[in-house]
Motif scaffolding. Structure first.
Motif, PDB file in Angstrom:
ATOM      1  N   THR A  17     -10.506  14.992   1.772  1.00 53.81           N
ATOM      2  CA  THR A  17     -10.155  13.743   1.901  1.00 53.81           C
ATOM      3  C   THR A  17     -10.869  12.555   1.520  1.00 53.81           C
ATOM      4  N   ASP A  18     -12.102  12.307   1.535  1.00 56.11           N
ATOM      5  CA  ASP A  18     -13.170  12.591   1.007  1.00 56.11           C
ATOM      6  C   ASP A  18     -13.262  11.956  -0.458  1.00 56.11           C
ATOM      7  N   MET A  19     -13.074  12.308  -1.137  1.00 58.51           N
ATOM      8  CA  MET A  19     -13.084  12.520  -2.544  1.00 58.51           C
ATOM      9  C   MET A  19     -11.370  11.781  -3.294  1.00 58.51           C
ATOM     10  N   ASP A  20     -10.723  11.933  -2.508  1.00 57.66           N
ATOM     11  CA  ASP A  20      -9.353  11.408  -2.544  1.00 57.66           C
ATOM     12  C   ASP A  20      -9.154   9.425  -2.365  1.00 57.66           C
ATOM     13  N   ARG A  21      -8.841   9.391  -1.033  1.00 59.23           N
ATOM     14  CA  ARG A  21      -8.693   8.041  -0.827  1.00 59.23           C
ATOM     15  C   ARG A  21      -7.914   7.733  -1.765  1.00 59.23           C
ATOM     16  N   PRO A  22      -7.122   6.792  -2.450  1.00 50.97           N
ATOM     17  CA  PRO A  22      -6.688   6.135  -2.916  1.00 50.97           C
ATOM     18  C   PRO A  22      -6.242   4.977  -2.900  1.00 50.97           C
ATOM     19  N   ASP A  23      -6.457   4.437  -1.806  1.00 55.15           N
ATOM     20  CA  ASP A  23      -6.716   3.265  -1.766  1.00 55.15           C
ATOM     21  C   ASP A  23      -7.855   2.856  -1.154  1.00 55.15           C
ATOM     22  N   ARG A  24      -8.371   3.405  -1.003  1.00 55.02           N
ATOM     23  CA  ARG A  24      -9.992   2.629   0.013  1.00 55.02           C
ATOM     24  C   ARG A  24     -11.168   2.781  -0.993  1.00 55.02           C
ATOM     25  N   LEU A  25     -10.669   2.992  -2.575  1.00 56.71           N
ATOM     26  CA  LEU A  25     -11.812   3.416  -3.778  1.00 56.71           C
ATOM     27  C   LEU A  25     -13.707   3.483  -3.220  1.00 56.71           C
ATOM     28  N   SER A  26     -13.113   4.190  -2.330  1.00 52.61           N
ATOM     29  CA  SER A  26     -14.792   4.665  -1.413  1.00 52.61           C
ATOM     30  C   SER A  26     -15.399   5.660  -2.437  1.00 52.61           C
ATOM     31  N   LEU A  59       0.895  -0.999  -0.336  1.00 53.65           N
ATOM     32  CA  LEU A  59       0.176  -0.344  -0.117  1.00 53.65           C
ATOM     33  C   LEU A  59       0.742   1.453   0.050  1.00 53.65           C
ATOM     34  N   PRO A  60       1.159   1.672  -1.145  1.00 57.76           N
ATOM     35  CA  PRO A  60       2.114   2.418  -1.257  1.00 57.76           C
ATOM     36  C   PRO A  60       1.163   4.369  -0.969  1.00 57.76           C
ATOM     37  N   PRO A  61       2.311   5.105  -0.653  1.00 54.95           N
ATOM     38  CA  PRO A  61       2.194   6.670  -0.224  1.00 54.95           C
ATOM     39  C   PRO A  61       1.292   7.348  -0.959  1.00 54.95           C
ATOM     40  N   PHE A  62       1.639   7.357  -2.392  1.00 52.84           N
ATOM     41  CA  PHE A  62       0.771   7.673  -3.879  1.00 52.84           C
ATOM     42  C   PHE A  62       1.712   9.359  -3.426  1.00 52.84           C
ATOM     43  N   ILE A  63       2.685   9.216  -4.455  1.00 54.35           N
ATOM     44  CA  ILE A  63       3.008  10.671  -4.292  1.00 54.35           C
ATOM     45  C   ILE A  63       2.858  11.415  -5.189  1.00 54.35           C
ATOM     46  N   TYR A  64       1.610  10.805  -6.153  1.00 58.57           N
ATOM     47  CA  TYR A  64       0.978  11.115  -6.866  1.00 58.57           C
ATOM     48  C   TYR A  64      -0.176  11.576  -6.656  1.00 58.57           C
ATOM     49  N   ARG A  65      -0.995  12.742  -6.869  1.00 57.86           N
ATOM     50  CA  ARG A  65      -2.182  12.587  -6.889  1.00 57.86           C
ATOM     51  C   ARG A  65      -3.494  13.419  -8.549  1.00 57.86           C
ATOM     52  N   PRO A  66      -4.696  12.712  -8.961  1.00 62.92           N
ATOM     53  CA  PRO A  66      -4.839  13.128 -10.432  1.00 62.92           C
ATOM     54  C   PRO A  66      -5.579  14.814  -9.660  1.00 62.92           C
ATOM     55  N   ALA A  67      -4.507  16.000  -9.842  1.00 63.38           N
ATOM     56  CA  ALA A  67      -4.814  17.034  -9.945  1.00 63.38           C
ATOM     57  C   ALA A  67      -5.935  17.563 -10.388  1.00 63.38           C
ATOM     58  N   HIS A  68      -5.793  17.405 -11.675  1.00 64.53           N
ATOM     59  CA  HIS A  68      -7.159  18.269 -12.916  1.00 64.53           C
ATOM     60  C   HIS A  68      -8.755  17.431 -12.537  1.00 64.53           C
ATOM     61  N   TYR A  69      -8.777  16.675 -11.268  1.00 62.29           N
ATOM     62  CA  TYR A  69     -10.221  16.196 -10.504  1.00 62.29           C
ATOM     63  C   TYR A  69     -10.061  16.963  -9.208  1.00 62.29           C
ATOM     64  N   LEU A  70      -8.696  16.703  -8.197  1.00 62.06           N
ATOM     65  CA  LEU A  70      -9.050  16.812  -6.745  1.00 62.06           C
ATOM     66  C   LEU A  70      -9.259  18.531  -6.613  1.00 62.06           C
ATOM     67  N   LYS A  71      -8.622  19.554  -7.699  1.00 60.60           N
ATOM     68  CA  LYS A  71      -8.261  20.890  -7.720  1.00 60.60           C
ATOM     69  C   LYS A  71      -9.840  20.989  -7.410  1.00 60.60           C
ATOM     70  N   GLN A  72     -11.297  20.626  -8.074  1.00 56.39           N
ATOM     71  CA  GLN A  72     -12.507  21.253  -7.705  1.00 56.39           C
ATOM     72  C   GLN A  72     -12.708  21.273  -6.294  1.00 56.39           C
ATOM     73  N   PHE A  73     -11.949  20.905  -5.458  1.00 54.77           N
ATOM     74  CA  PHE A  73     -12.944  20.385  -3.633  1.00 54.77           C
ATOM     75  C   PHE A  73     -11.075  21.143  -2.977  1.00 54.77           C
ATOM     76  N   HIS A  74     -10.651  21.705  -3.428  1.00 55.62           N
ATOM     77  CA  HIS A  74      -9.227  22.285  -2.934  1.00 55.62           C
ATOM     78  C   HIS A  74     -10.226  23.615  -2.761  1.00 55.62           C
ATOM     79  N   GLU A  75      -9.691  24.329  -1.157  1.00 57.08           N
ATOM     80  CA  GLU A  75     -10.199  25.919  -1.290  1.00 57.08           C
ATOM     81  C   GLU A  75      -9.449  26.656  -1.894  1.00 57.08           C
ATOM     82  N   SER A 120      -7.888   6.530 -11.803  1.00 54.25           N
ATOM     83  CA  SER A 120      -7.381   6.072 -11.177  1.00 54.25           C
ATOM     84  C   SER A 120      -5.926   5.528 -12.457  1.00 54.25           C
ATOM     85  N   LEU A 121      -4.765   5.275 -12.004  1.00 51.99           N
ATOM     86  CA  LEU A 121      -4.146   4.311 -12.597  1.00 51.99           C
ATOM     87  C   LEU A 121      -3.898   3.078 -12.476  1.00 51.99           C
TER      88      LEU A 121
END
Length: 643
Positions: free
Chosen positions: A248-257, A207-223, A263-264
């Protein structure tokens, strides 16, 4: 900078330690892909123009899997495979089985780039340059670029509301955080003033730390990137506390909620919780191909059925799965073999990579001062170990196929010594009684139970997650033998999260859980499972919490042996390979002498049930959480149906 077409096992170990001299880890091939038929699953979407053709979906240089090295055959597209999980939270195993990592282990435990096209490490092991595959895309078709790494570094782990304690520790060397740089759209660099032996090991983790995130998607939930009133409206609609909780709820790369999060991974979750059946479908932009240029995975859909753990063996025996190891144990082997003739499956026995199949964890940081004093006396821990009849456990539960052992490295590890496995594991109630008497615990009550220094009967409550029936069976046998030395056991079943929280707070006196994950450790493996550096180490959770929070929580180690373990851990972090091996051996020596955890049984073969028509699943493998990700290193994206 030298470029190597294939990374050897020796080089891989040096890479893992961050000490490759002027070398770069690259994929085994940069073969262009052209002239191949479309994946049938996507033909309609391509024909309608809602999805680009395969060649436009793949990176410029996809990861070409070496089937010759992995003894695989070219497969056929189509179908689905079904497996069973014991609880809905275990859908994260899709991330584990998919094992798409920036760098990851191959079946020989060599380290190879995967999502990355290449990785450069300088001579000192303190500068890591990551090369992203040009044209690689997220599952929604958006480009995967350096921006996704920048977003993680600047906008997530260095944002006080999302990460109040700052970036994870593997991104520090001592108190020095990483220096992050974007060199171009497809190249990023992490550097420190000293070597960082943790960095690559974390990237390749199950279960890696995922030092990359889908910025184009998550920016819509960032202040920082969206109008505050709009975000506040979403937060209010969802009844959340803040935008940070929303993000955080919209991210969670390892929980798939969140089924909408790009995803990659090879398969994408399409089912929202709660459910008892989770469907995963193939990722149209997945980055791996077979030697002929066919985009992986071969199998279109992966199904996770959720069932009570106690029912899983019966469901497997009834032919309800295509591939199963989770929840199964050796005690199910006879039943599964008997059903094999009636069903279209084979039962295979894989080796395991865990240091012990199960171990007892006396909580040396428990809050009860009397129990804390007793548990910290090494004579007590040795006495409990020698009062366990491991041979009986082996015969009764494992048909004599397992092996009595401490919780330590395996024979296959270059660090192994016989005494690590054998010390204080002989069943000797006379010696155990003598040790307890020597501690001044000779007084007993009318039932023959010894008394604690404050006069309470010596009744140990052993807490268990209740997930593994074998643990309960072992405890029943252990409880009988402990009575022979005047110790009474009670068993308390809890949910895993509850057990861990009780241990963290000091309420737990002792627990039973799996042994160390990585029994195949090398000198370059991070020795964190054997030192008080992790809160989730049940034998010293408060010490681990102290280390992980830089002293802001928990307790500083105050036992000489524990302090020395941390000294050796620091030596390992700052040494060359020779020094790391010396530190590892000292760490294992200290663990062997002190019995910080009490291993019970090991080398228990793992039943793996495979449909007879499924190809490219190894006949023999290593079933290991870390390293290995169970099926992950054998690449389930290459499994296929020969029907």
């Amino acid at each position: 900078m030298t470029r190597f077409p294939i990374i050897s096992k020796f080089l891989a170990r040096r890479v893992l330690a961050g000490m490759v001299v002027g070398a770069s880890v690259i994929t085994t091939s940069l073969m262009p892909v052209s002239g191949h038929a479309e994946v049938p699953y996507f033909e309609d979407a391509v024909a309608k123009g809602t999805l680009p053709p395969m060649l436009e979906r793949l990176p410029e240089h996809p990861n070409v899997i070496d089937f010759g090295a992995e003894d695989k055959t070219i497969g056929k597209y189509g179908g689905e495979f079904v497996t069973i999980m014991g609880r809905s939270k275990d859908i994260r195993m899709a991330v584990v089985y998919g094992y798409a990592r920036l760098v990851g282990y191959d079946p020989d435990l060599n380290l190879q780039p995967d999502i990355l096209e290449a990785l450069d490490v300088n001579e000192e092991g303190n500068v890591f340059t990551l090369h992203i595959r040009k044209g690689h895309k997220w599952s929604d078709g958006a480009p995967f670029t350096a921006e996704d790494f920048r977003y993680y570094w600047e906008d997530i782990v260095n944002n006080d509301e999302l990460y109040p304690v700052g970036p994870p520790r593997f991104l520090f060397v001592g108190d020095e955080p990483a220096t992050f740089e974007i060199l171009d759209e497809y190249t990023v660099r992490y550097s420190w003033s000293q070597s960082n032996p943790f960095f690559l090991a974390e990237l390749a983790a199950t279960l890696p730390p995922f030092i990359y995130r889908p910025a184009h998607y998550l920016k819509q939930f960032h202040e920082k990137y969206r109008d505050r009133d709009e975000i506040d409206a979403i937060v209010a609609e969802r009844s959340l506390r803040s935008w940070a909780v929303l993000h955080t709820d919209m991210d969670r790369p390892d929980r798939l909620s969140n089924i909408n999060r790009p995803s990659l991974d090879p398969w994408l979750v399409t089912t929202e919780e709660p459910s008892d059946r989770f469907v995963f479908v193939r990722n149209p932009y997945y980055h791996r191909v077979d030697p002929e240029g066919n985009q992986l995975p071969y199998i279109d859909r992966m199904i996770f059925n959720i069932s009570n753990s106690k029912l899983v063996p019966a469901k497997v025996g009834a032919g309800e799965v295509d591939l199963q190891s989770r929840v199964l144990s050796l005690k199910d082997y006879t039943f599964l073999k008997q059903s094999e003739a009636k069903q279209n499956y084979q039962v295979r026995l894989w080796d395991v990579g865990a240091g012990a199949h199960a171990a007892l964890y006396p909580n040396l940081t428990c809050s009860d001062p009397v129990w804390r004093g007793v548990l910290r006396d090494v004579r007590f821990r040795r006495a409990l170990s020698m009062a366990i009849n491991r041979t009986e456990i082996n015969r009764v539960l494992y048909f004599g196929l397992a092996q009595p052992t401490n919780n330590t490295v395996l024979r296959k590890s270059p660090l192994f010594k016989p005494e690590y496995r054998e010390s204080f594991t002989n069943f000797d109630t006379d010696a155990a009684n003598a040790l307890l008497d020597d501690m001044g615990l000779a007084e007993r009550d009318s039932d023959g139970i010894r008394l604690l220094p404050d006069g309470r009967p010596m009744e140990i409550i052993v807490e268990t997650t209740g997930e593994n029936p074998e643990h309960d069976d072992m405890l029943e046998l252990i409880g009988d033998s402990w009575r022979q030395v005047g110790v009474k056991m009670f068993v308390k079943g809890l949910q895993r999260e509850v057990l861990r929280n009780r241990a963290y707070s000091g309420e737990t006196i002792m627990s039973i859980f799996n042994g160390v994950d990585n029994g195949l450790a090398t000198p370059n493996t991070v020795p964190s499972e054997f030192v008080p550096a992790q809160q989730d180490s049940l034998q010293w959770p408060k010490w681990g919490q102290y280390y992980q929070t830089d002293g802001e929580a928990g307790e500083a180690p105050d036992m000489p042996a524990a302090k020395e373990l941390m000294n050796q851990y620091r030596k390992w972090q700052t040494s060359n390979e020779k020094g790391r091996k010396e530190a590892w051996q000292d760490i294992l020596d200290i663990n062997s002498e002190n019995m910080f955890s009490i291993g019970l049984i090991g080398n228990v073969p793992q039943p793996v049930v495979v449909d007879k028509d499924m190809r490219n699943v190894p006949e023999k493998g290593i079933h290991s959480w870390e390293p290995g990700a169970f099926f992950g290193i054998y690449r389930p994206d290459t499994f296929w149906w020969d029907r």
